[in-house]
Design an enzyme around this catalytic site. Structure first.
Site, PDB file in Angstrom:
ATOM      1  N   LYS A  45       0.833  -1.201   0.000  1.00  0.00           N
ATOM      2  CA  LYS A  45       0.000   0.000   0.000  1.00  0.00           C
ATOM      3  C   LYS A  45       0.873   1.259   0.000  1.00  0.00           C
ATOM      4  O   LYS A  45       2.073   1.200   0.262  1.00  0.00           O
ATOM      5  CB  LYS A  45      -0.913   0.003   1.225  1.00  0.00           C
ATOM      6  CG  LYS A  45      -0.172   0.089   2.561  1.00  0.00           C
ATOM      7  CD  LYS A  45      -1.140   0.127   3.725  1.00  0.00           C
ATOM      8  CE  LYS A  45      -0.383   0.230   5.055  1.00  0.00           C
ATOM      9  NZ  LYS A  45      -1.296   0.392   6.199  1.00  0.00           N
ATOM     10  N   ARG A 150     -11.177   1.204  13.955  1.00  0.00           N
ATOM     11  CA  ARG A 150     -11.221   1.731  12.589  1.00  0.00           C
ATOM     12  C   ARG A 150     -12.309   0.940  11.857  1.00  0.00           C
ATOM     13  O   ARG A 150     -13.416   0.789  12.366  1.00  0.00           O
ATOM     14  CB  ARG A 150      -9.854   1.589  11.900  1.00  0.00           C
ATOM     15  CG  ARG A 150      -8.733   2.320  12.620  1.00  0.00           C
ATOM     16  CD  ARG A 150      -7.455   2.407  11.799  1.00  0.00           C
ATOM     17  NE  ARG A 150      -6.965   1.108  11.325  1.00  0.00           N
ATOM     18  CZ  ARG A 150      -5.765   0.917  10.785  1.00  0.00           C
ATOM     19  NH1 ARG A 150      -4.930   1.939  10.632  1.00  0.00           N
ATOM     20  NH2 ARG A 150      -5.380  -0.281  10.387  1.00  0.00           N
ATOM     21  N   TYR A 287      15.378  30.027   7.153  1.00  0.00           N
ATOM     22  CA  TYR A 287      14.299  30.847   7.711  1.00  0.00           C
ATOM     23  C   TYR A 287      14.364  30.880   9.233  1.00  0.00           C
ATOM     24  O   TYR A 287      14.567  29.855   9.888  1.00  0.00           O
ATOM     25  CB  TYR A 287      12.939  30.291   7.281  1.00  0.00           C
ATOM     26  CG  TYR A 287      12.677  30.385   5.803  1.00  0.00           C
ATOM     27  CD1 TYR A 287      12.381  31.595   5.196  1.00  0.00           C
ATOM     28  CD2 TYR A 287      12.720  29.245   5.002  1.00  0.00           C
ATOM     29  CE1 TYR A 287      12.148  31.675   3.836  1.00  0.00           C
ATOM     30  CE2 TYR A 287      12.477  29.307   3.640  1.00  0.00           C
ATOM     31  CZ  TYR A 287      12.193  30.534   3.064  1.00  0.00           C
ATOM     32  OH  TYR A 287      11.957  30.611   1.711  1.00  0.00           O
ATOM     33  N   MET A 339      11.326  24.347   1.369  1.00  0.00           N
ATOM     34  CA  MET A 339      10.440  23.565   0.519  1.00  0.00           C
ATOM     35  C   MET A 339      11.208  22.654  -0.440  1.00  0.00           C
ATOM     36  O   MET A 339      10.801  21.519  -0.693  1.00  0.00           O
ATOM     37  CB  MET A 339       9.515  24.481  -0.282  1.00  0.00           C
ATOM     38  CG  MET A 339       8.490  23.726  -1.121  1.00  0.00           C
ATOM     39  SD  MET A 339       7.384  24.807  -2.053  1.00  0.00           S
ATOM     40  CE  MET A 339       6.456  25.587  -0.720  1.00  0.00           C
TER      41      MET A 339
END
Length: 420
Positions: A45, A150, A287, A339
């Protein structure tokens, strides 16, 4: 290193995730040895935990996996198409998908020979309608909620579902192939964790008894994922599901590391340095200025960032290995992950303040030198990045952007995480 296949944005994309298919097969062997009497489902998956859906599935089948499993039905369709195109007979690759919605195309699932999970009577009704449309029974695995809360039918709801399954089976609309569940704390060796696992087993057994009372006897019972395979043999039943261990990662490195388990991490993430320069003492990096150069420093730039799946939460705590002409160099990641890139500290630079980079001594690394973010020991590992980001190794590998090219090698000698 032999590249056998590539996906993503192509060779011009700077970073690369190299997946060792020999390691995939090796890891399956380790897990099979831990559960030798059970069938083995390879869980592929989420794009095979970020490793690449079809190549990993094919390697798993070559490695002896009896079944394949994905979460999303859409991914099951993609996988079945890829297997068909690779010439894999459907009978040799049973495939289970366990997440569906009210809009799921169960008719297509039946026609594609994809087994589906059923937890509720409304899902069963949709599956039966699709079976009537197609003209042959759907293959289903009934899920029992044993404590994850779930998907899965609770013991209170299961009698109604079992009755409906019996009627559907009598009408020739479904073939109840399996009964299954999932455990929440099988990786927890504490007394409370072991009690939780025992409770999952108890509820599963009660669920199987409810099914039996309704005349439903699934051929394949499966409960254990990697943690259960390794640490709870009482959960093996008829089939086990190889998940994180398939990719060479421990379900809990605090309990046992990959190497202690005999597993080999299959994915190595690399990128070439795109900049090497000197910054002055007191200069901030990235940053927010969360890292300040303690002296004149050589810093390198790695072209990967949170847009590629590198977790910003690991900022100022992760490390990479740079393979230089002088050998491997351990380098801490500095400043906030951006990013598309992040910076690493390559060490102190020579010269007085404001000396040009070219006259600041021998650079410890060069543009183009390969930085290994994680791979197999002795490189940094996904476990190390997970600790840096206060998360789990599952997230580190599955979070990698699909646009990063996956390159596939099939060489048992290339499983040490060292680029060639």
């Amino acid at each position: 290193m032999t590249f056998t296949n590539e996906h993503g944005q192509g060779r011009d994309y700077p970073s690369r995730a190299v997946v060792d298919l020999a390691a995939i097969r090796h890891n399956l062997g380790v897990l099979r040895a831990a559960a030798p009497d059970a069938l083995q489902l390879a869980t592929v998956k989420a794009n095979a935990y970020g490793h690449g859906l079809v190549p990993v599935a094919l390697a798993a089948l070559e490695g002896g996996a009896d079944w394949l499993g994905v979460a999303q039905l859409a991914e099951a369709f993609t996988l079945r198409k890829g297997l068909d195109e690779a010439g894999v007979a459907r009978a040799d690759a049973p495939l289970l998908a366990w997440i569906s919605t009210s809009s799921s195309d169960f008719a297509a699932a039946i026609e594609s020979d994809i087994d589906v999970s059923v937890s509720w009577t409304w899902v069963l009704a949709d599956i039966c309608a699709a079976a009537r449309q197609v003209g042959r029974p759907a293959r289903v695995h009934v899920k029992i909620d044993t404590g994850m809360s779930r998907a899965g039918s609770t013991l209170a709801d299961l009698p109604a579902l079992a009755s409906a399954l019996r009627m559907a089976a009598d009408e020739g609309l479904v073939d109840v192939v399996g009964a299954w569940s999932h455990m929440s704390r099988a990786d927890d060796p504490t007394e409370a964790g072991n009690a939780s696992t025992a409770n999952h087993v108890r509820i599963f057994e009660e669920g199987l008894a409810i099914l039996a009372d309704a005349g439903i006897t699934p051929r394949i019972r499966h409960l254990a994922a990697t943690s259960g395979i390794l640490w709870h043999p009482e959960t093996h039943y008829d089939m086990v599901r190889a998940g994180i261990g398939l990719y060479g990662l421990s379900p809990d490195p605090a309990v046992a590391s990959s190497s202690e388990l005999g597993l080999v991490p299959a994915l190595t993430l690399t990128a070439p340095l795109t900049s090497v320069k000197v910054i002055e003492e007191g200069t901030p990096a990235s940053y927010g200025g969360t890292w300040i150069a303690p002296t004149r420093r050589w810093i390198g730039l790695v072209p990967l960032g949170y847009g590629d799946g590198i977790l910003r939460a690991a900022s100022n705590r992760a490390r990479v290995t740079v393979h230089t002409a002088s050998g491997p160099l351990d380098a801490p990641q500095i400043g906030r992950v951006c990013m598309d890139q992040f910076m690493i500290d390559l060490g102190p630079a020579d010269g007085e303040a404001d000396t040009p980079t070219a006259r600041s001594g021998q650079a410890p690394a060069a543009v183009g030198d390969l930085a290994v973010l994680f791979g197999a020991d002795p490189s940094p590992m996904a476990d190390d990045w997970a600790r840096a980001a206060n998360t789990i190794n599952y997230e580190i590998v599955t979070n990698l952007g699909a646009h990063i090219p996956r390159a596939y090698i099939d060489d048992a000698d290339a499983t040490d995480g060292t680029p060639s």
